[in-house]
Enzyme design. Structure first.
Site, PDB file in Angstrom:
ATOM      1  CD  GLU A   1      31.638 119.547  22.194  1.00 54.97           C
ATOM      2  OE1 GLU A   1      32.744 119.711  21.296  1.00 54.97           O
ATOM      3  OE2 GLU A   1      30.710 120.472  21.883  1.00 54.97           O
TER       4      GLU A   1
ATOM      5  NE  ARG B   1      16.927 142.834  25.007  1.00 53.17           N
ATOM      6  CZ  ARG B   1      16.064 142.018  25.107  1.00 53.17           C
ATOM      7  NH1 ARG B   1      14.686 142.568  25.178  1.00 53.17           N
ATOM      8  NH2 ARG B   1      15.922 140.781  25.500  1.00 53.17           N
TER       9      ARG B   1
ATOM     10  NE  ARG C   1      35.439 126.094  14.253  1.00 50.25           N
ATOM     11  CZ  ARG C   1      36.270 125.444  15.276  1.00 50.25           C
ATOM     12  NH1 ARG C   1      36.215 124.135  15.737  1.00 50.25           N
ATOM     13  NH2 ARG C   1      37.146 126.498  15.750  1.00 50.25           N
TER      14      ARG C   1
ATOM     15  CE  LYS D   1      35.719 128.221  18.514  1.00 52.29           C
ATOM     16  NZ  LYS D   1      35.793 127.535  19.595  1.00 52.29           N
TER      17      LYS D   1
ATOM     18  CE1 TYR E   1      33.101 130.628  20.602  1.00 48.70           C
ATOM     19  CE2 TYR E   1      35.448 130.838  21.019  1.00 48.70           C
ATOM     20  CZ  TYR E   1      34.507 130.075  21.163  1.00 48.70           C
ATOM     21  OH  TYR E   1      34.428 128.880  22.315  1.00 48.70           O
TER      22      TYR E   1
HETATM   23  N1  PLP Z   1      34.430 121.564  21.461  1.00 46.68           N
HETATM   24  C1  PLP Z   1      34.010 122.645  22.040  1.00 46.68           C
HETATM   25  C2  PLP Z   1      32.909 122.844  22.820  1.00 46.68           C
HETATM   26  C3  PLP Z   1      35.120 124.028  21.947  1.00 46.68           C
HETATM   27  O1  PLP Z   1      34.694 125.179  22.486  1.00 46.68           O
HETATM   28  C4  PLP Z   1      36.421 123.895  21.280  1.00 46.68           C
HETATM   29  C5  PLP Z   1      37.308 124.949  21.227  1.00 46.68           C
HETATM   30  O2  PLP Z   1      37.012 126.044  21.601  1.00 46.68           O
HETATM   31  C6  PLP Z   1      36.681 122.442  20.718  1.00 46.68           C
HETATM   32  C7  PLP Z   1      35.706 121.415  20.842  1.00 46.68           C
HETATM   33  C8  PLP Z   1      38.025 122.496  19.977  1.00 46.68           C
HETATM   34  O3  PLP Z   1      37.978 122.980  18.792  1.00 46.68           O
HETATM   35  P1  PLP Z   1      39.380 123.387  18.056  1.00 46.68           P
HETATM   36  O4  PLP Z   1      40.123 122.345  17.791  1.00 46.68           O
HETATM   37  O5  PLP Z   1      38.478 124.113  16.734  1.00 46.68           O
HETATM   38  O6  PLP Z   1      39.809 124.619  18.660  1.00 46.68           O
END
Ligand code: PLP
Length: 287
Positions: free
Chosen positions: A183, A101, A52, A151, A33
């Site tokens: 993070e 599935r 991305r 992501k 996403y």
């Molecule tokens: N780290 C994680 C785990 C995230 O889910 C997100 C955004 O959803 C970010 C960092 C920040 O990414 P962005 O600046 O591209 O929104």
């Protein structure tokens, strides 16, 4: 009020949107996403998010189901149809619904992915009161998989982290691995010490934030010193400032970590300045 959403090339009221129960996004979290923010009715850093998305798809051996131009047109169409001034466009691409599935992936050449998009209106995003108060965060172990640079929609653990933070009277959680901060649940983490901005270097350990890239570029242009390296929880608690970045939070100060006030326990000047620059520049460059 019902929104107009996008499902596989068509626009429809949200009540009419349908996805198969066999879709691998639903059964296996087999999808990726992007979230693109909207300021003044325009898209912030669209190209970064689109790039991305392509990378996430390639890493998972999924076909790009929609061209860059179509993606941009659909984002703009949804913003217009839903009258979004400040808010976001959410985009999800899953491996789709090739049949029954099965753990084995279907042949990428013969599988059509599912593409959905919807908007969320968030008036006051740029002038968020939270930016004046700052966030309280707690630390929790990083129990996610080891490809956090992709992501994916596997967001259960970050969601549990957010719930743990709320239960503790905080706003968010920072993940800790091998004694170092990776993070936040949905944002990249930073500290400021002696005028230096410190944030973890890019690797498979963290998401390569689109906002992170822009903020580090603006920081360098403003002659701020940036050090890309990991830092410990103790270092963060002893920092002069802390903050997070993400597409919808922009630059958001952090004022407390596990109950310890950061600096003066109030949003710091570097975070405030970076937030100001980021919003100003994003408004100028939005498309
Ligand atoms: N780290 C994680 C785990 C995230 O889910 C997100 C955004 O959803 C970010 C960092 C920040 O990414 P962005 O600046 O591209 O929104």
């Amino acid at each position: 009020m019902s929104r107009t959403v996008y499902v596989n090339g068509e626009y429809m009221p949200e009540e009419d949107a349908r996805i198969s129960i066999f879709d691998r996004g639903f059964l296996m979290a087999d999808g990726v996403y992007e979230v693109t923010s909207v300021l003044g009715g325009k898209l912030v850093d669209f190209d970064g998010h689109a790039a991305r998305l392509s990378r996430s798809l390639a890493e998972l051996d999924m076909k790009q189901p929609i061209s860059h131009e179509e993606l941009l047109a659909a984002h703009r169409e949804l913003v217009t149809r839903n009258g979004i001034d400040e808010g976001l466009v959410y985009l999800q691409v899953t491996r789709g619904n090739p049949g029954d599935r099965d753990f084995a992936f279907p042949d990428p050449d013969e599988t059509t992915g599912t593409v959905v998009m919807f908007t969320q209106s968030k008036p006051g995003l740029a002038k968020s009161p939270a930016a004046k108060i700052g966030l309280k965060v707690i630390s929790i172990p990083d129990l996610r998989w080891h490809r956090r640079d992709i992501k994916t929609v596997q967001l259960l653990y970050p969601s549990m982290g957010k719930m743990a933070a709320l239960a503790a009277g905080a706003d968010d959680a920072w993940f800790i691995e091998d004694g170092k901060v990776t993070e936040g649940t949905s944002n990249n983490a930073y500290i400021v010490k002696d005028g230096k901005i410190i944030t973890r270097e890019l690797s498979h350990d963290i998401l390569h934030g689109i906002t992170r890239a822009a903020v580090l570029r603006f920081a360098a242009e403003a002659q701020m010193v940036v050090e890309e390296r990991s830092f410990t929880l103790a270092e963060a608690q002893a920092a002069d400032e802390a903050f997070v970045t993400s597409a919808t939070a922009f630059v958001m100060p952090v004022v407390e970590i596990d109950g310890a006030p950061i600096g003066a326990g109030a949003p710091g000047p570097m975070a405030a300045r970076l937030r100001e620059i980021y919003i100003e520049e994003s408004l100028k460059a939005a498309i």
